[in-house]
Design an enzyme around this catalytic site. Structure first.
Site, mmCIF file in Angstrom:
data_model
loop_
_atom_site.group_PDB
_atom_site.id
_atom_site.type_symbol
_atom_site.label_atom_id
_atom_site.label_comp_id
_atom_site.label_asym_id
_atom_site.label_seq_id
_atom_site.Cartn_x
_atom_site.Cartn_y
_atom_site.Cartn_z
ATOM 1 N N ASP A 82 -12.365 -12.065 2.309
ATOM 2 C CA ASP A 82 -11.344 -11.895 1.265
ATOM 3 C C ASP A 82 -10.290 -12.985 1.389
ATOM 4 O O ASP A 82 -10.211 -13.671 2.408
ATOM 5 C CB ASP A 82 -10.717 -10.491 1.320
ATOM 6 C CG ASP A 82 -10.343 -10.052 2.736
ATOM 7 O OD1 ASP A 82 -10.208 -10.925 3.626
ATOM 8 O OD2 ASP A 82 -10.176 -8.844 2.958
ATOM 9 N N ASN A 121 -6.041 2.513 4.137
ATOM 10 C CA ASN A 121 -6.354 3.292 2.933
ATOM 11 C C ASN A 121 -7.861 3.342 2.671
ATOM 12 O O ASN A 121 -8.291 3.716 1.586
ATOM 13 C CB ASN A 121 -5.628 2.693 1.714
ATOM 14 C CG ASN A 121 -6.084 1.273 1.404
ATOM 15 O OD1 ASN A 121 -6.809 0.665 2.189
ATOM 16 N ND2 ASN A 121 -5.662 0.748 0.273
ATOM 17 N N HIS A 164 -9.917 0.797 2.546
ATOM 18 C CA HIS A 164 -10.499 -0.351 1.845
ATOM 19 C C HIS A 164 -11.455 -1.107 2.762
ATOM 20 O O HIS A 164 -11.384 -1.004 3.989
ATOM 21 C CB HIS A 164 -9.419 -1.276 1.258
ATOM 22 C CG HIS A 164 -8.635 -2.085 2.241
ATOM 23 N ND1 HIS A 164 -7.428 -2.658 1.926
ATOM 24 C CD2 HIS A 164 -8.866 -2.433 3.538
ATOM 25 C CE1 HIS A 164 -6.969 -3.333 2.959
ATOM 26 N NE2 HIS A 164 -7.824 -3.204 3.960
ATOM 27 N N GLU A 208 -10.133 -2.215 -2.846
ATOM 28 C CA GLU A 208 -9.139 -1.147 -2.743
ATOM 29 C C GLU A 208 -9.658 0.118 -3.417
ATOM 30 O O GLU A 208 -10.443 0.040 -4.359
ATOM 31 C CB GLU A 208 -7.852 -1.598 -3.459
ATOM 32 C CG GLU A 208 -7.221 -2.862 -2.885
ATOM 33 C CD GLU A 208 -6.417 -2.605 -1.636
ATOM 34 O OE1 GLU A 208 -6.895 -1.904 -0.724
ATOM 35 O OE2 GLU A 208 -5.288 -3.121 -1.548
HETATM 36 P P1 PGA Z 1 -6.234 -4.431 10.744
HETATM 37 O O1 PGA Z 1 -6.624 -4.479 9.192
HETATM 38 O O2 PGA Z 1 -7.458 -4.878 11.479
HETATM 39 O O3 PGA Z 1 -5.108 -5.410 10.867
HETATM 40 O O4 PGA Z 1 -5.881 -3.019 11.046
HETATM 41 C C1 PGA Z 1 -7.768 -3.847 8.725
HETATM 42 C C2 PGA Z 1 -7.813 -3.880 7.218
HETATM 43 O O5 PGA Z 1 -6.748 -3.772 6.567
HETATM 44 O O6 PGA Z 1 -8.907 -4.007 6.642
#
Ligand code: PGA
Length: 237
Positions: free
Chosen positions: A67, A133, A135, A140
């Protein structure tokens, strides 16, 4: 699906590096979808250590971007490709990369990304973190299993979790993501989960209904290995 519970972040990184190295040793031309975020950073550092020690050769692998934020000027410190390059591509000596071309308008960048992924016969291994969340990449909620590679607007939850990465700098509100369809058709998926703050979302992803409201729930339809630390996996068996 396989779930392995590791004592802590360090043990998880060692186990994840074993898993990834095993895939690359089996198929040196492996195509790897690469998450940024905090969760996989120790794993990437452990892979780097192994490459520097001559225990692992990643030079024939292809790294694929998961992404990217939209609207950042060239060289902006918030570029997710920049993070992936610093943490994964360069330290592992990877020569070939498929990324979102920020010089193109979003629709063309996504079409080109999909063509390039199809051109290497898809993803062998997706290394993913779990969004607070639910995602995957920036798919999302709500994102169903057929959601394509596309541009979208980040949810307030992602804006706030991503704020932790950039200090005083604002989190861009628009992003590109590899589609759910690309992620879910990966031949193997490695989901890394660390910390008590991920406990509830992990339980929902593994035990709740498959639903667009929790995109990560669809991982259960893939060849999935979950590595979670004890804090994230408490209560799961
Ligand atoms: P993080 O992010 O590894 O910093 O917890 C994971 C994500 O938001 O996909």
């Amino acid at each position: 699906m396989t779930l392995e519970i590791l004592a802590d972040a360090e043990h998880l990184a060692a186990r994840a590096a074993d898993f990834i190295a095993g895939v690359i040793n089996e198929k040196p031309q492996t195509t790897v979808l690469v998450a940024t975020g905090n969760t996989p950073m120790r794993t990437y550092a452990e892979l780097e250590r192994r490459v520097k020690a001559g225990e692992l050769d990643c030079s024939s692998a292809t790294a694929v971007q998961l992404d990217e934020y939209l609207g950042l000027p060239e060289g902006d410190p918030r570029s997710l490709y920049g993070w992936m390059e610093r943490a994964f591509v360069r330290p592992l000596g990877i020569q070939r990369v498929i990324r979102f071309d920020s010089a193109l308008e979003p629709h063309s960048a996504c079409a080109r990304f999909d063509r390039e992924v199809a051109g290497v016969d898809g993803i062998d291994l997706a290394i993913l973190g779990l969004g607070p969340n639910g995602h995957l990449g920036f798919n999302e909620p709500p994102s169903g299993p057929d959601a394509p590679t596309r541009a979208l607007t980040l949810t307030p939850e992602s804006l706030s979790s991503n704020a932790a990465y950039w200090g005083e700098l604002e989190v861009p509100t628009r992003a590109l993501t590899a589609g759910m369809s690309t992620i879910l058709s990966s031949r193997r998926v490695l989901l890394l989960v660390l910390g008590a703050h991920k406990r509830e979302v992990l339980a929902r992803a593994l035990l709740g209904p498959l639903t667009p409201d929790l995109p990560a729930s669809y991982l259960r339809d893939t060849n999935l290995t979950v590595l979670a630390d004890q804090a994230a996996a408490r209560g799961l068996t």
